[in-house]
Design a protein around this motif. Sequence first.
Motif, PDB file in Angstrom:
ATOM      1  N   LYS A   1      -5.039  57.339 -14.580  1.00 53.89           N
ATOM      2  CA  LYS A   1      -5.862  56.240 -15.101  1.00 53.89           C
ATOM      3  C   LYS A   1      -5.039  55.016 -15.517  1.00 53.89           C
ATOM      4  O   LYS A   1      -5.331  54.365 -16.518  1.00 53.89           O
ATOM      5  CB  LYS A   1      -6.716  56.740 -16.274  1.00 53.89           C
ATOM      6  N   TYR A   2      -4.002  54.729 -14.743  1.00 55.86           N
ATOM      7  CA  TYR A   2      -3.208  53.530 -15.002  1.00 55.86           C
ATOM      8  C   TYR A   2      -3.938  52.277 -14.532  1.00 55.86           C
ATOM      9  O   TYR A   2      -3.766  51.201 -15.092  1.00 55.86           O
ATOM     10  CB  TYR A   2      -1.861  53.630 -14.270  1.00 55.86           C
TER      11      TYR A   2
ATOM     12  N   LYS B   1      -0.581  44.485 -18.722  1.00 58.01           N
ATOM     13  CA  LYS B   1      -1.171  45.477 -19.614  1.00 58.01           C
ATOM     14  C   LYS B   1      -2.578  45.099 -20.057  1.00 58.01           C
ATOM     15  O   LYS B   1      -3.434  45.963 -20.263  1.00 58.01           O
ATOM     16  CB  LYS B   1      -0.263  45.661 -20.838  1.00 58.01           C
ATOM     17  N   ARG B   2      -2.838  43.819 -20.195  1.00 57.19           N
ATOM     18  CA  ARG B   2      -4.145  43.359 -20.687  1.00 57.19           C
ATOM     19  C   ARG B   2      -5.091  42.943 -19.556  1.00 57.19           C
ATOM     20  O   ARG B   2      -6.165  42.397 -19.810  1.00 57.19           O
ATOM     21  CB  ARG B   2      -3.945  42.189 -21.658  1.00 57.19           C
ATOM     22  N   ASP B   3      -4.695  43.167 -18.321  1.00 60.79           N
ATOM     23  CA  ASP B   3      -5.494  42.715 -17.176  1.00 60.79           C
ATOM     24  C   ASP B   3      -6.216  43.873 -16.498  1.00 60.79           C
ATOM     25  O   ASP B   3      -5.872  45.045 -16.683  1.00 60.79           O
ATOM     26  CB  ASP B   3      -4.591  42.017 -16.153  1.00 60.79           C
TER      27      ASP B   3
ATOM     28  N   MET C   1       3.323  50.717 -11.235  1.00 61.24           N
ATOM     29  CA  MET C   1       2.883  51.339 -12.494  1.00 61.24           C
ATOM     30  C   MET C   1       3.587  50.720 -13.693  1.00 61.24           C
ATOM     31  O   MET C   1       2.979  50.507 -14.739  1.00 61.24           O
ATOM     32  CB  MET C   1       3.132  52.850 -12.432  1.00 61.24           C
ATOM     33  N   GLN C   2       4.893  50.391 -13.526  1.00 66.42           N
ATOM     34  CA  GLN C   2       5.610  49.740 -14.614  1.00 66.42           C
ATOM     35  C   GLN C   2       5.076  48.333 -14.866  1.00 66.42           C
ATOM     36  O   GLN C   2       4.926  47.902 -16.012  1.00 66.42           O
ATOM     37  CB  GLN C   2       7.112  49.695 -14.295  1.00 66.42           C
ATOM     38  N   MET C   3       4.749  47.620 -13.811  1.00 59.98           N
ATOM     39  CA  MET C   3       4.157  46.287 -13.950  1.00 59.98           C
ATOM     40  C   MET C   3       2.810  46.380 -14.657  1.00 59.98           C
ATOM     41  O   MET C   3       2.492  45.569 -15.528  1.00 59.98           O
ATOM     42  CB  MET C   3       3.997  45.633 -12.569  1.00 59.98           C
ATOM     43  N   ARG C   4       2.033  47.364 -14.282  1.00 66.60           N
ATOM     44  CA  ARG C   4       0.701  47.548 -14.891  1.00 66.60           C
ATOM     45  C   ARG C   4       0.822  47.858 -16.375  1.00 66.60           C
ATOM     46  O   ARG C   4       0.002  47.428 -17.180  1.00 66.60           O
ATOM     47  CB  ARG C   4      -0.020  48.700 -14.172  1.00 66.60           C
ATOM     48  N   ASN C   5       1.878  48.571 -16.738  1.00 66.76           N
ATOM     49  CA  ASN C   5       2.054  49.010 -18.114  1.00 66.76           C
ATOM     50  C   ASN C   5       2.724  47.959 -18.997  1.00 66.76           C
ATOM     51  O   ASN C   5       2.781  48.127 -20.215  1.00 66.76           O
ATOM     52  CB  ASN C   5       2.895  50.291 -18.141  1.00 66.76           C
ATOM     53  N   THR C   6       3.217  46.879 -18.361  1.00 62.50           N
ATOM     54  CA  THR C   6       3.928  45.848 -19.132  1.00 62.50           C
ATOM     55  C   THR C   6       3.332  44.459 -18.882  1.00 62.50           C
ATOM     56  O   THR C   6       2.526  43.970 -19.675  1.00 62.50           O
ATOM     57  CB  THR C   6       5.427  45.850 -18.773  1.00 62.50           C
ATOM     58  N   ILE C   7       3.683  43.849 -17.788  1.00 64.16           N
ATOM     59  CA  ILE C   7       3.270  42.476 -17.482  1.00 64.16           C
ATOM     60  C   ILE C   7       1.752  42.331 -17.435  1.00 64.16           C
ATOM     61  O   ILE C   7       1.189  41.354 -17.929  1.00 64.16           O
ATOM     62  CB  ILE C   7       3.875  42.012 -16.136  1.00 64.16           C
TER      63      ILE C   7
END
Length: 345
Positions: A35-36, A9-11, A1-7
């Motif tokens: 909805k992450y 984020k636009r993918d 979830m942290q990766m999704r929200n940072t690295i």
Amino acid sequence: MQMRNTIFKRDDVDLIITDHSKNADVVCENIKKCKYFNNCYYVKTGGSRDNRTKMQKILDIFLLSFAKKNRFEYYLRDISDKFFDEIMVFNYDMRTYGVFSILSLYNHDIKVSRFEEGVLSYSVEILFTQTRTLIGKLRKIIGKPVIENSFLNFYCFYPQIYKGYLKPVEVPMIQLNSEICVALRKVFELDDKKLSYKYKYIFFTSVYDFEGGKPVGEYELVCKIADIVGKDNLLIKTHPRDTRTLYVDNGFNVDENSSVPWEAIQLSGKFDDKVFMTINSGSVLSGSLMSKNKVKTFYMYKMCDYKGNESCQKNVIDIEALLKNSNMKSIFNNVQVAEKIEDIL
């Protein structure tokens, strides 16, 4: 979830959660609500980790090398758009090969990466075996993408201590009370009552009294700790694979959240005034290492007899190497290896 929200984020990112963890189906549904991810799929593995016969292993080699389908295709059954740029996995094994074999039909340039939150697992990386090498050679002969040529990144919080084959990529630290922490509370259904930890001392049990070889005497160690600090001041966080009722049966306070990953609990609560203890659990480090909220922690393997437990021996070696790492000294200033039980006071 942290990766999704940072690295990433636009993918567009899809998540697959398997039934290898308790209540994984509930977790999956809760992640969907947050909805992450673009999609979140729950997969019943149907025994994909079972020991295989020699003939089954030969069949795996044949199917993964030459066929368009294999026994792991059910991982992707519910995914309609199978064109992906990158596969990211915790555990790199034959399942990874099976998924790669199918997804590489849609994108020949697909990459394979690992991600890991536990620093003690950075070194757990067996990328090349005889079977995998053979599959790679056979696929190369017939012009198929080879997974060994598709390795890319290793996503982690501390890339400076990763010494593996992949390219280390730093995952940003999680801030206490951040959006991620709030989401984790929803995903694992952690309310204020569940996060109210009144005990000063928390002991994290391992599996080495029933796995890896000869019992190391962890229960006996816990009893000695209780004699010093008092049972009323001590909480036991049992290991997820420990199905025994040993601690409850003997009057210990056992954490009702034992099925919830400790990292999620620590990132959602406040534990500055606590003392963590364990023989060699990585969970006591992970929560602290993910954020800037450090907790006084003691490794207590020196009070156990682990000479007859090979798995525990290896784990001790990994812990000592990590604590001696010059890059991590400032980070581990709250972590000690106890020489005697009284060190925890």
